[in-house]
Design a protein around this motif. Structure first.
Motif, PDB file in Angstrom:
ATOM      1  N   ALA A 123     -68.611 -31.373  13.662  1.00  0.00           N
ATOM      2  CA  ALA A 123     -68.114 -30.912  14.962  1.00  0.00           C
ATOM      3  C   ALA A 123     -66.904 -29.991  14.828  1.00  0.00           C
ATOM      4  N   THR A 124     -66.014 -30.262  13.859  1.00  0.00           N
ATOM      5  CA  THR A 124     -64.813 -29.431  13.707  1.00  0.00           C
ATOM      6  C   THR A 124     -64.615 -29.030  12.249  1.00  0.00           C
ATOM      7  N   ASP A 125     -63.812 -28.001  12.041  1.00  0.00           N
ATOM      8  CA  ASP A 125     -63.491 -27.554  10.691  1.00  0.00           C
ATOM      9  C   ASP A 125     -62.762 -28.640   9.904  1.00  0.00           C
ATOM     10  N   GLU A 126     -61.862 -29.350  10.588  1.00  0.00           N
ATOM     11  CA  GLU A 126     -61.075 -30.392   9.919  1.00  0.00           C
ATOM     12  C   GLU A 126     -61.969 -31.527   9.417  1.00  0.00           C
ATOM     13  N   GLU A 127     -62.925 -31.934  10.253  1.00  0.00           N
ATOM     14  CA  GLU A 127     -63.849 -32.997   9.852  1.00  0.00           C
ATOM     15  C   GLU A 127     -64.699 -32.550   8.667  1.00  0.00           C
ATOM     16  N   ALA A 128     -65.141 -31.300   8.693  1.00  0.00           N
ATOM     17  CA  ALA A 128     -65.951 -30.764   7.597  1.00  0.00           C
ATOM     18  C   ALA A 128     -65.144 -30.739   6.304  1.00  0.00           C
ATOM     19  N   GLN A 129     -63.890 -30.330   6.395  1.00  0.00           N
ATOM     20  CA  GLN A 129     -63.039 -30.260   5.218  1.00  0.00           C
ATOM     21  C   GLN A 129     -62.791 -31.655   4.636  1.00  0.00           C
ATOM     22  N   THR A 130     -62.531 -32.620   5.489  1.00  0.00           N
ATOM     23  CA  THR A 130     -62.318 -33.994   5.041  1.00  0.00           C
ATOM     24  C   THR A 130     -63.578 -34.556   4.380  1.00  0.00           C
ATOM     25  N   ALA A 131     -64.729 -34.347   5.017  1.00  0.00           N
ATOM     26  CA  ALA A 131     -65.994 -34.839   4.464  1.00  0.00           C
ATOM     27  C   ALA A 131     -66.275 -34.202   3.102  1.00  0.00           C
ATOM     28  N   ALA A 132     -66.027 -32.901   2.980  1.00  0.00           N
ATOM     29  CA  ALA A 132     -66.272 -32.212   1.710  1.00  0.00           C
ATOM     30  C   ALA A 132     -65.382 -32.775   0.607  1.00  0.00           C
ATOM     31  N   LYS A 133     -64.118 -33.004   0.904  1.00  0.00           N
ATOM     32  CA  LYS A 133     -63.197 -33.556  -0.102  1.00  0.00           C
ATOM     33  C   LYS A 133     -63.604 -34.963  -0.517  1.00  0.00           C
ATOM     34  N   GLN A 134     -63.967 -35.790   0.458  1.00  0.00           N
ATOM     35  CA  GLN A 134     -64.279 -37.190   0.176  1.00  0.00           C
ATOM     36  C   GLN A 134     -65.647 -37.375  -0.483  1.00  0.00           C
ATOM     37  N   LEU A 135     -66.603 -36.537  -0.147  1.00  0.00           N
ATOM     38  CA  LEU A 135     -67.974 -36.758  -0.617  1.00  0.00           C
ATOM     39  C   LEU A 135     -68.386 -35.892  -1.805  1.00  0.00           C
ATOM     40  N   ASN A 136     -67.566 -34.914  -2.182  1.00  0.00           N
ATOM     41  CA  ASN A 136     -67.886 -34.125  -3.370  1.00  0.00           C
ATOM     42  C   ASN A 136     -67.818 -35.059  -4.578  1.00  0.00           C
ATOM     43  N   GLU A 137     -68.877 -35.065  -5.379  1.00  0.00           N
ATOM     44  CA  GLU A 137     -69.041 -35.946  -6.546  1.00  0.00           C
ATOM     45  C   GLU A 137     -69.234 -37.415  -6.164  1.00  0.00           C
ATOM     46  N   TYR A 138     -69.539 -37.694  -4.896  1.00  0.00           N
ATOM     47  CA  TYR A 138     -69.874 -39.043  -4.432  1.00  0.00           C
ATOM     48  C   TYR A 138     -71.220 -39.434  -5.045  1.00  0.00           C
ATOM     49  N   GLN A 139     -71.329 -40.650  -5.539  1.00  0.00           N
ATOM     50  CA  GLN A 139     -72.569 -41.131  -6.162  1.00  0.00           C
ATOM     51  C   GLN A 139     -73.547 -41.615  -5.087  1.00  0.00           C
ATOM     52  N   LEU A 140     -74.698 -40.992  -5.026  1.00  0.00           N
ATOM     53  CA  LEU A 140     -75.746 -41.384  -4.081  1.00  0.00           C
ATOM     54  C   LEU A 140     -77.051 -41.449  -4.861  1.00  0.00           C
ATOM     55  N   GLY A 141     -77.639 -42.625  -4.931  1.00  0.00           N
ATOM     56  CA  GLY A 141     -78.901 -42.789  -5.658  1.00  0.00           C
ATOM     57  C   GLY A 141     -78.786 -42.428  -7.124  1.00  0.00           C
ATOM     58  N   GLY A 142     -77.607 -42.663  -7.722  1.00  0.00           N
ATOM     59  CA  GLY A 142     -77.419 -42.359  -9.137  1.00  0.00           C
ATOM     60  C   GLY A 142     -77.109 -40.907  -9.433  1.00  0.00           C
ATOM     61  N   ARG A 143     -76.859 -40.111  -8.404  1.00  0.00           N
ATOM     62  CA  ARG A 143     -76.560 -38.693  -8.601  1.00  0.00           C
ATOM     63  C   ARG A 143     -75.227 -38.357  -7.949  1.00  0.00           C
ATOM     64  N   ALA A 144     -74.467 -37.487  -8.587  1.00  0.00           N
ATOM     65  CA  ALA A 144     -73.184 -37.046  -8.049  1.00  0.00           C
ATOM     66  C   ALA A 144     -73.428 -35.863  -7.114  1.00  0.00           C
ATOM     67  N   LEU A 145     -73.136 -36.041  -5.823  1.00  0.00           N
ATOM     68  CA  LEU A 145     -73.358 -34.981  -4.846  1.00  0.00           C
ATOM     69  C   LEU A 145     -72.419 -33.802  -5.076  1.00  0.00           C
ATOM     70  N   THR A 146     -72.891 -32.635  -4.723  1.00  0.00           N
ATOM     71  CA  THR A 146     -72.066 -31.434  -4.673  1.00  0.00           C
ATOM     72  C   THR A 146     -71.921 -31.092  -3.198  1.00  0.00           C
ATOM     73  N   VAL A 147     -70.699 -31.137  -2.691  1.00  0.00           N
ATOM     74  CA  VAL A 147     -70.475 -30.843  -1.274  1.00  0.00           C
ATOM     75  C   VAL A 147     -69.415 -29.751  -1.187  1.00  0.00           C
ATOM     76  N   ASN A 148     -69.771 -28.638  -0.559  1.00  0.00           N
ATOM     77  CA  ASN A 148     -68.809 -27.568  -0.330  1.00  0.00           C
ATOM     78  C   ASN A 148     -69.216 -26.743   0.885  1.00  0.00           C
ATOM     79  N   GLU A 149     -68.393 -25.791   1.218  1.00  0.00           N
ATOM     80  CA  GLU A 149     -68.662 -24.948   2.380  1.00  0.00           C
ATOM     81  C   GLU A 149     -69.929 -24.137   2.151  1.00  0.00           C
ATOM     82  N   ALA A 150     -70.783 -24.115   3.156  1.00  0.00           N
ATOM     83  CA  ALA A 150     -72.029 -23.346   3.049  1.00  0.00           C
ATOM     84  C   ALA A 150     -71.706 -21.857   3.117  1.00  0.00           C
ATOM     85  N   ARG A 151     -72.330 -21.100   2.237  1.00  0.00           N
ATOM     86  CA  ARG A 151     -72.141 -19.648   2.246  1.00  0.00           C
ATOM     87  C   ARG A 151     -73.240 -19.015   3.089  1.00  0.00           C
TER      88      ARG A 151
END
Length: 107
Positions: free
Chosen positions: A52-80
């Motif tokens: 919904a907001t830029d701030e929420e997106a930034q927080t989610a990206a910081k917290q979930l980048n390299e988050y382990q999901l199903g044995g895999r480290a997620l890559t989360v960043n701003e969509a180009r």
């Protein structure tokens, strides 16, 4: 930062609902699109999540980048933005001999 996030290295079994719940911990999620193969319908291992907001997106990206999901480290960043291609494939270009045309048939 944009509100739209790229989420890569997803397990193929991950669906929209699971991502909605995961990203919902960091704010309001506007949309989730798991990219799928057009022929088979199988997930391609990446998705786009719009917050919904830029701030929420930034927080989610910081917290979930390299988050382990199903044995895999997620890559989360701003969509180009999708690149604009200058064409390609067949047609449109002048290939070998495209400028020469016969005025009479060969036979």
């Amino acid at each position: 930062m944009s509100r739209k996030l790229y989420v890569g290295n997803l397990p193929y079994e991950t669906g929209e609902t699971e991502l909605q719940e995961l990203f919902g911990q960091f704010g309001s999620v506007d949309s989730v699109h798991v990219m799928r193969d057009m022929a088979t319908g199988r997930a391609r291992g990446f998705a786009f999540v719009e917050m919904a907001t830029d701030e929420e997106a930034q927080t989610a990206a910081k917290q979930l980048n390299e988050y382990q999901l199903g044995g895999r480290a997620l890559t989360v960043n701003e969509a180009r933005p999708k690149p604009e291609y200058a064409g390609g494939g067949f047609g449109g270009g002048k290939g070998k001999g495209a400028g020469r045309q016969r005025s009479e048939p060969r036979w």
